[in-house]
Design a protein around this motif. Structure first.
Motif, mmCIF file in Angstrom:
data_model
loop_
_atom_site.group_PDB
_atom_site.id
_atom_site.type_symbol
_atom_site.label_atom_id
_atom_site.label_comp_id
_atom_site.label_asym_id
_atom_site.label_seq_id
_atom_site.Cartn_x
_atom_site.Cartn_y
_atom_site.Cartn_z
ATOM 1 N N ALA A 440 0.814 -1.221 0.000
ATOM 2 C CA ALA A 440 0.000 0.000 0.000
ATOM 3 C C ALA A 440 0.842 1.263 0.000
ATOM 4 C CB ALA A 440 -0.933 0.003 1.209
ATOM 5 N N GLY A 441 2.165 1.114 0.065
ATOM 6 C CA GLY A 441 3.044 2.278 0.059
ATOM 7 C C GLY A 441 3.409 2.800 1.425
ATOM 8 N N GLN A 442 2.881 2.198 2.507
ATOM 9 C CA GLN A 442 3.212 2.620 3.862
ATOM 10 C C GLN A 442 4.567 2.042 4.261
ATOM 11 O OE1 GLN A 442 1.288 4.810 5.563
ATOM 12 N NE2 GLN A 442 0.010 4.869 3.722
ATOM 13 N N ALA A 443 5.356 2.853 4.950
ATOM 14 C CA ALA A 443 6.715 2.418 5.277
ATOM 15 C C ALA A 443 7.039 2.717 6.731
ATOM 16 C CB ALA A 443 7.732 3.095 4.364
ATOM 17 N N ARG A 444 7.857 1.846 7.305
ATOM 18 C CA ARG A 444 8.480 2.088 8.605
ATOM 19 C C ARG A 444 9.985 2.180 8.401
ATOM 20 N NH1 ARG A 444 4.578 -1.871 10.202
ATOM 21 N NH2 ARG A 444 3.084 -1.046 11.736
ATOM 22 N N GLU A 471 7.827 4.955 13.361
ATOM 23 C CA GLU A 471 6.747 5.073 12.398
ATOM 24 C C GLU A 471 6.829 6.375 11.616
ATOM 25 O OE1 GLU A 471 4.430 2.782 11.897
ATOM 26 O OE2 GLU A 471 4.890 1.420 13.559
ATOM 27 N N ASN A 472 7.364 7.420 12.266
ATOM 28 C CA ASN A 472 7.357 8.762 11.691
ATOM 29 C C ASN A 472 8.773 9.313 11.701
ATOM 30 O OD1 ASN A 472 6.996 11.658 11.370
ATOM 31 N ND2 ASN A 472 4.832 11.274 11.724
ATOM 32 N N PRO A 473 9.221 9.971 10.617
ATOM 33 C CA PRO A 473 10.586 10.529 10.600
ATOM 34 C C PRO A 473 10.837 11.548 11.696
ATOM 35 C CG PRO A 473 9.663 10.472 8.381
ATOM 36 C CD PRO A 473 8.550 10.123 9.311
ATOM 37 N N ALA A 474 9.787 12.189 12.213
ATOM 38 C CA ALA A 474 9.968 13.182 13.266
ATOM 39 C C ALA A 474 10.126 12.552 14.646
ATOM 40 C CB ALA A 474 8.790 14.158 13.276
ATOM 41 N N ASP A 475 9.838 11.264 14.779
ATOM 42 C CA ASP A 475 9.915 10.585 16.071
ATOM 43 C C ASP A 475 11.303 9.993 16.288
ATOM 44 O OD1 ASP A 475 7.239 11.159 16.404
ATOM 45 O OD2 ASP A 475 6.574 9.236 15.571
ATOM 46 N N PRO A 476 11.717 9.828 17.548
ATOM 47 C CA PRO A 476 12.982 9.132 17.817
ATOM 48 C C PRO A 476 12.828 7.633 17.603
ATOM 49 C CG PRO A 476 11.895 9.688 19.878
ATOM 50 C CD PRO A 476 11.069 10.310 18.794
ATOM 51 N N PHE A 477 13.940 6.966 17.377
ATOM 52 C CA PHE A 477 13.904 5.516 17.222
ATOM 53 C C PHE A 477 13.645 4.860 18.577
ATOM 54 C CE2 PHE A 477 16.336 6.425 13.333
ATOM 55 C CZ PHE A 477 15.661 5.612 12.434
ATOM 56 N N GLN A 478 12.873 3.777 18.560
ATOM 57 C CA GLN A 478 12.702 2.923 19.725
ATOM 58 C C GLN A 478 13.394 1.600 19.418
ATOM 59 O OE1 GLN A 478 8.353 3.063 20.171
ATOM 60 N NE2 GLN A 478 8.686 4.230 22.044
ATOM 61 N N TYR A 479 14.093 1.066 20.408
ATOM 62 C CA TYR A 479 14.991 -0.055 20.166
ATOM 63 C C TYR A 479 14.554 -1.323 20.882
ATOM 64 C CZ TYR A 479 18.304 3.124 17.989
ATOM 65 O OH TYR A 479 18.900 4.027 17.143
ATOM 66 N N PRO A 629 7.304 -4.542 14.815
ATOM 67 C CA PRO A 629 6.278 -4.357 13.772
ATOM 68 C C PRO A 629 6.699 -4.825 12.389
ATOM 69 C CG PRO A 629 7.415 -2.300 14.148
ATOM 70 C CD PRO A 629 8.025 -3.296 15.105
ATOM 71 N N ALA A 630 7.517 -5.851 12.291
ATOM 72 C CA ALA A 630 7.933 -6.363 10.985
ATOM 73 C C ALA A 630 8.194 -7.853 11.104
ATOM 74 C CB ALA A 630 9.197 -5.648 10.500
#
Length: 729
Positions: A440-444, A471-479, A629-630
């Motif tokens: 669908a074009g959605q990306a993580r 999920e969002n480029p403005a958010d920090p990474f969660q590990y 989520p993958a």
């Protein structure tokens, strides 16, 4: 002269024309335009320019992002209204100069010797006294003294009823008025230079030569001519990306909604890119060894480009702007995160290029989900601050899935190696960033480190593989933090993950645990413990695909056990029951780990602190892995780095005009602030009395005016009074 705020007032023409000319040439209009430009400059400084639209939507929301975009706040310095204001400021200031310059030049030679004697007594600085010499002799002596002091002097003889009198008129500090002309001319020159080096010429070519913005993709060589500016373009500022071992002769001008291509009269070949780092991981030096290939002569010119040290060729300057990946090749290993009934447990390797993509399929048959793996970035150096590593642990109440390694550095501006806080900086090795995009074009976006990172320097603490996601480029990474086994790999964790998804393996682990915990002569207790252990392990492992899950409840992990206890155990007994259940769960998972090692032909885990720390982290990781989520994570196994330089190429004919304007501005402000215009008058009238040598004495009246009333003016007047009139201060 007092500078008027009014503009030119025409004596002929229509009323509308006279009003427009008067407004444009007035100082109040110029000041208003300058104020608007200053406000626009503040907006352009605070608001990041030419960012992707999604960044503004995330920051301001869809409505205000669209409003700000409609008024071109994301490209302030190239906005049509900004250019229009600059043009009006040039016109207005030029008219102000044209209106005031003739008056200023006329006053440069005027000393105003015709002032009346009675008027001198009205000045703030005035005095009088008798002189023992004739008026003419006193006038010539005073005039000569003033000339030697740098004053411009004029003597005027006047006839009075008492005899012949003399007026000494002098002037100094005429450069003050020249400073007015220089400062206002500087504004015109700076604005003209800004217009020449801005987007005005590019916009004019778009209007007159039918050039349009290109919003598509593909190869640069395939872009049509209507999106290209020719080599004779008089002014431009564009970006040029060149990878090591390649050359390019087409730069890119970023425009709202797309780009324009700028053809250069030469090609830039990048021989070698050089980068050096501080201990903090910040770049200390980046430079490029290049060769300039002239298209006309075929000449090859070697050059070195560093920050603030550009190369120049044919009026075009080549600046080192930044650096990027030039298409590094990477080898990734797929780590299955969904096993058993939820997905495949097979690992595989895949090769790609940064900036490229690969097609993947999750599953088989008609239900297979097609995915695209996009290789985003490769970083070979990651220096992180571990001085407050305790804040990243689960013991502090922080979400165990969130490991923001760069928080301490990114929260500071400027030099990251100059802080008052104690730092423990370590290079944790390479990392890869990629995106998984569904049909669908959605990306993580994912960010994984190649090497395991030892978060706690205690000897027993395990090193952790860090798998980041957002999920969002403005958010920090969660590990997700996966403990490394004794071989420094994820295999120990993955064996436990696969075994946990297998009901038969879980049953074997439960039986091993029961045999270890309960004596053989207590079968009743063994049966109860086996039931409790099986239930806890089943909850922790999650449903096998057929078991129903209550809405709103967690599927697996420690949270699933917590939800079960809240629903089935009285509140007063939950703490004690929870301790018992977690102790059983840890024991069964340890036996599960031992079972997988036996099946793989490995030695059992020793009962020591290292094993205890490994198992504690493994339990947390197994719990959190259910929420990854993958279906798979990609581990960086190998890479071949290829650097690229980002150059800014610029032809700026307005630069010298701006430099001249800055010089005039400095001179003008210095003249207006530090040069005082002073005027001095001394009226020498005969008294009718004669001195010792039969000379006629004179009565002196002295006055001085300055354009600014300062303490220095008073001191100078007192000095001149003593020196010229020989009157004690």
């Amino acid at each position: 002269m007092t500078v008027s705020t009014h503009g030119l007032r025409l004596r002929s023409g229509s009323h509308a024309l006279r009003s427009v000319v008067e407004l444009l040439s007035s100082m109040r209009f110029s000041i208003s335009l300058l104020t608007v430009i200053c406000i626009a400059a503040v907006i352009g400084t605070v608001l990041k320019q030419q960012e992707p639209l999604n960044n503004y939507v995330n920051q301001f929301g869809p409505f205000w992002a669209q409003v700000f975009g409609a008024v071109n706040l994301y490209t302030v310095y190239s906005a049509w209204w900004f250019m229009l204001i600059l043009a009006f400021l040039v016109i207005s200031t030029s008219l102000c100069i044209a209106r005031s310059t003739p008056k200023i030049l006329a006053e440069l030679n005027q000393v105003k010797e015709n002032i009346r004697e009675q008027s001198l007594k009205a000045f703030a600085h005035h005095t009088g006294g008798a002189l023992g010499e004739a008026p003419e002799a006193a006038a010539r002596r005073i005039g000569q003294t003033l000339v030697q002091g740098g004053w411009k002097v004029k003597l005027q003889q006047r006839t009075t009823p008492a005899g012949t009198g003399w007026m000494v008129a002098a002037k100094a500090g005429a450069a003050n008025k020249l400073g007015y002309i220089a400062a206002h001319s500087a504004i015109v020159l700076v604005c003209v230079g800004g217009l020449l080096d801005g987007d005005l010429i590019v916009r004019a070519q778009m209007w007159l030569n039918n050039k349009t913005i290109y919003a598509g993709g593909g190869l640069i060589a395939d872009v049509p001519a209507q999106h290209r500016l020719n080599e004779r373009n008089p002014t431009f500022r564009a970006n040029l990306l060149v990878a090591e071992g390649t050359q390019s002769s087409t730069a890119i001008l970023n425009q709202p909604g797309g780009v324009l291509l700028q053809d250069l009269p030469f090609a830039v070949e990048l021989k070698k890119f050089i980068v050096e780092y501080y201990s903090t991981g910040m770049p200390k030096l980046f430079a490029s060894e290049i060769v300039i290939h002239d298209k006309e002569t075929g000449e090859k010119i070697p050059a070195r480009v560093e920050v603030n040290h550009p190369a120049r060729h044919k009026g075009i300057e080549i600046y080192q702007s930044s650096f990027d990946d030039g298409g590094s090749s990477v080898t990734l290993k797929a780590v299955p995160m969904a096993v058993g009934a939820q997905g495949s447990s097979k690992s595989f390797e895949i090769q790609g290029t940064i900036g490229g993509s690969s097609s993947l399929t999750n599953g088989q048959g008609a239900a297979a989900e097609k995915m695209t793996l996009e290789y985003t970035a490769l970083r070979v150096i990651n220096v992180e601050n571990f001085s407050e590593v305790g804040k990243l642990g689960a013991g502090t109440g922080v979400d165990v899935r969130k490991v923001d390694l760069r928080n301490a550095i990114d929260s500071r501006m400027g030099a990251a190696n100059k802080t008052k806080e104690k730092k423990e900086l370590r290079n944790v090795g390479p990392s890869v960033t990629y995106k998984l995009r569904d049909a669908a074009g959605q990306a993580r976006e994912f960010h994984n480190y190649m090497l395991p990172v030892k978060m706690d320097m205690a000897e027993s603490s395990p090193a952790l593989f860090l798998l980041g996601v957002r999920e969002n480029p403005a958010d920090p990474f969660q590990y997700l933090r996966i403990p490394a086994d004794e071989a420094g790999s994820m295999e120990g964790f993955l064996r436990m993950r696969r075994a946990l998804a297998d009901p038969a393996q879980r049953d074997k682990a439960v039986q091993r645990y029961v045999r270890q915990a309960i004596a053989a002569d207590r079968p009743d207790l063994a049966q109860q413990l086996a039931a409790s252990a099986s239930r806890a392990l089943a909850l922790f492992a999650g449903p096998d695909g057929a078991s129903p899950v209550a809405p709103g409840k967690s599927l697996a992990g420690l949270q699933a056990i917590s939800d079960f206890m809240e629903a089935n155990v009285p509140a007063g007994e939950r703490d004690r029951a929870g301790e018992v259940l977690v102790r059983i769960l840890n024991g069964v998972l340890f036996e599960l780990a031992q079972l997988t090692r036996e099946q793989s032909g490995l030695k059992p885990l020793p009962l020591d602190e290292k094993t205890q720390a490994f198992m504690a982290q493994a339990v947390l990781s197994l719990s959190d892995a259910h929420y990854y989520p993958a279906p798979m994570a990609f581990e960086l196994k190998d890479f071949t780095q290829l650097q690229a330089s980002v150059f800014q190429v610029a032809r700026t004919p307005g630069k010298n005009i701006v430099y001249l304007g800055c010089a005039l501005l400095i001179l003008g402000i210095f003249a207006m602030l530090y040069v005082r215009e002073r005027r001095l008058w001394i009226w020498l009238a005969p008294t009718g009395e004669t001195g010792s040598e039969s000379t006629v004495n004179s009565q002196a009246t002295m006055a001085m005016s300055t354009n600014r009333q300062t303490m220095d003016g008073g001191k100078e007047f007192e000095m001149l009074k003593t020196k010229l009139l020989q009157v004690p201060a």
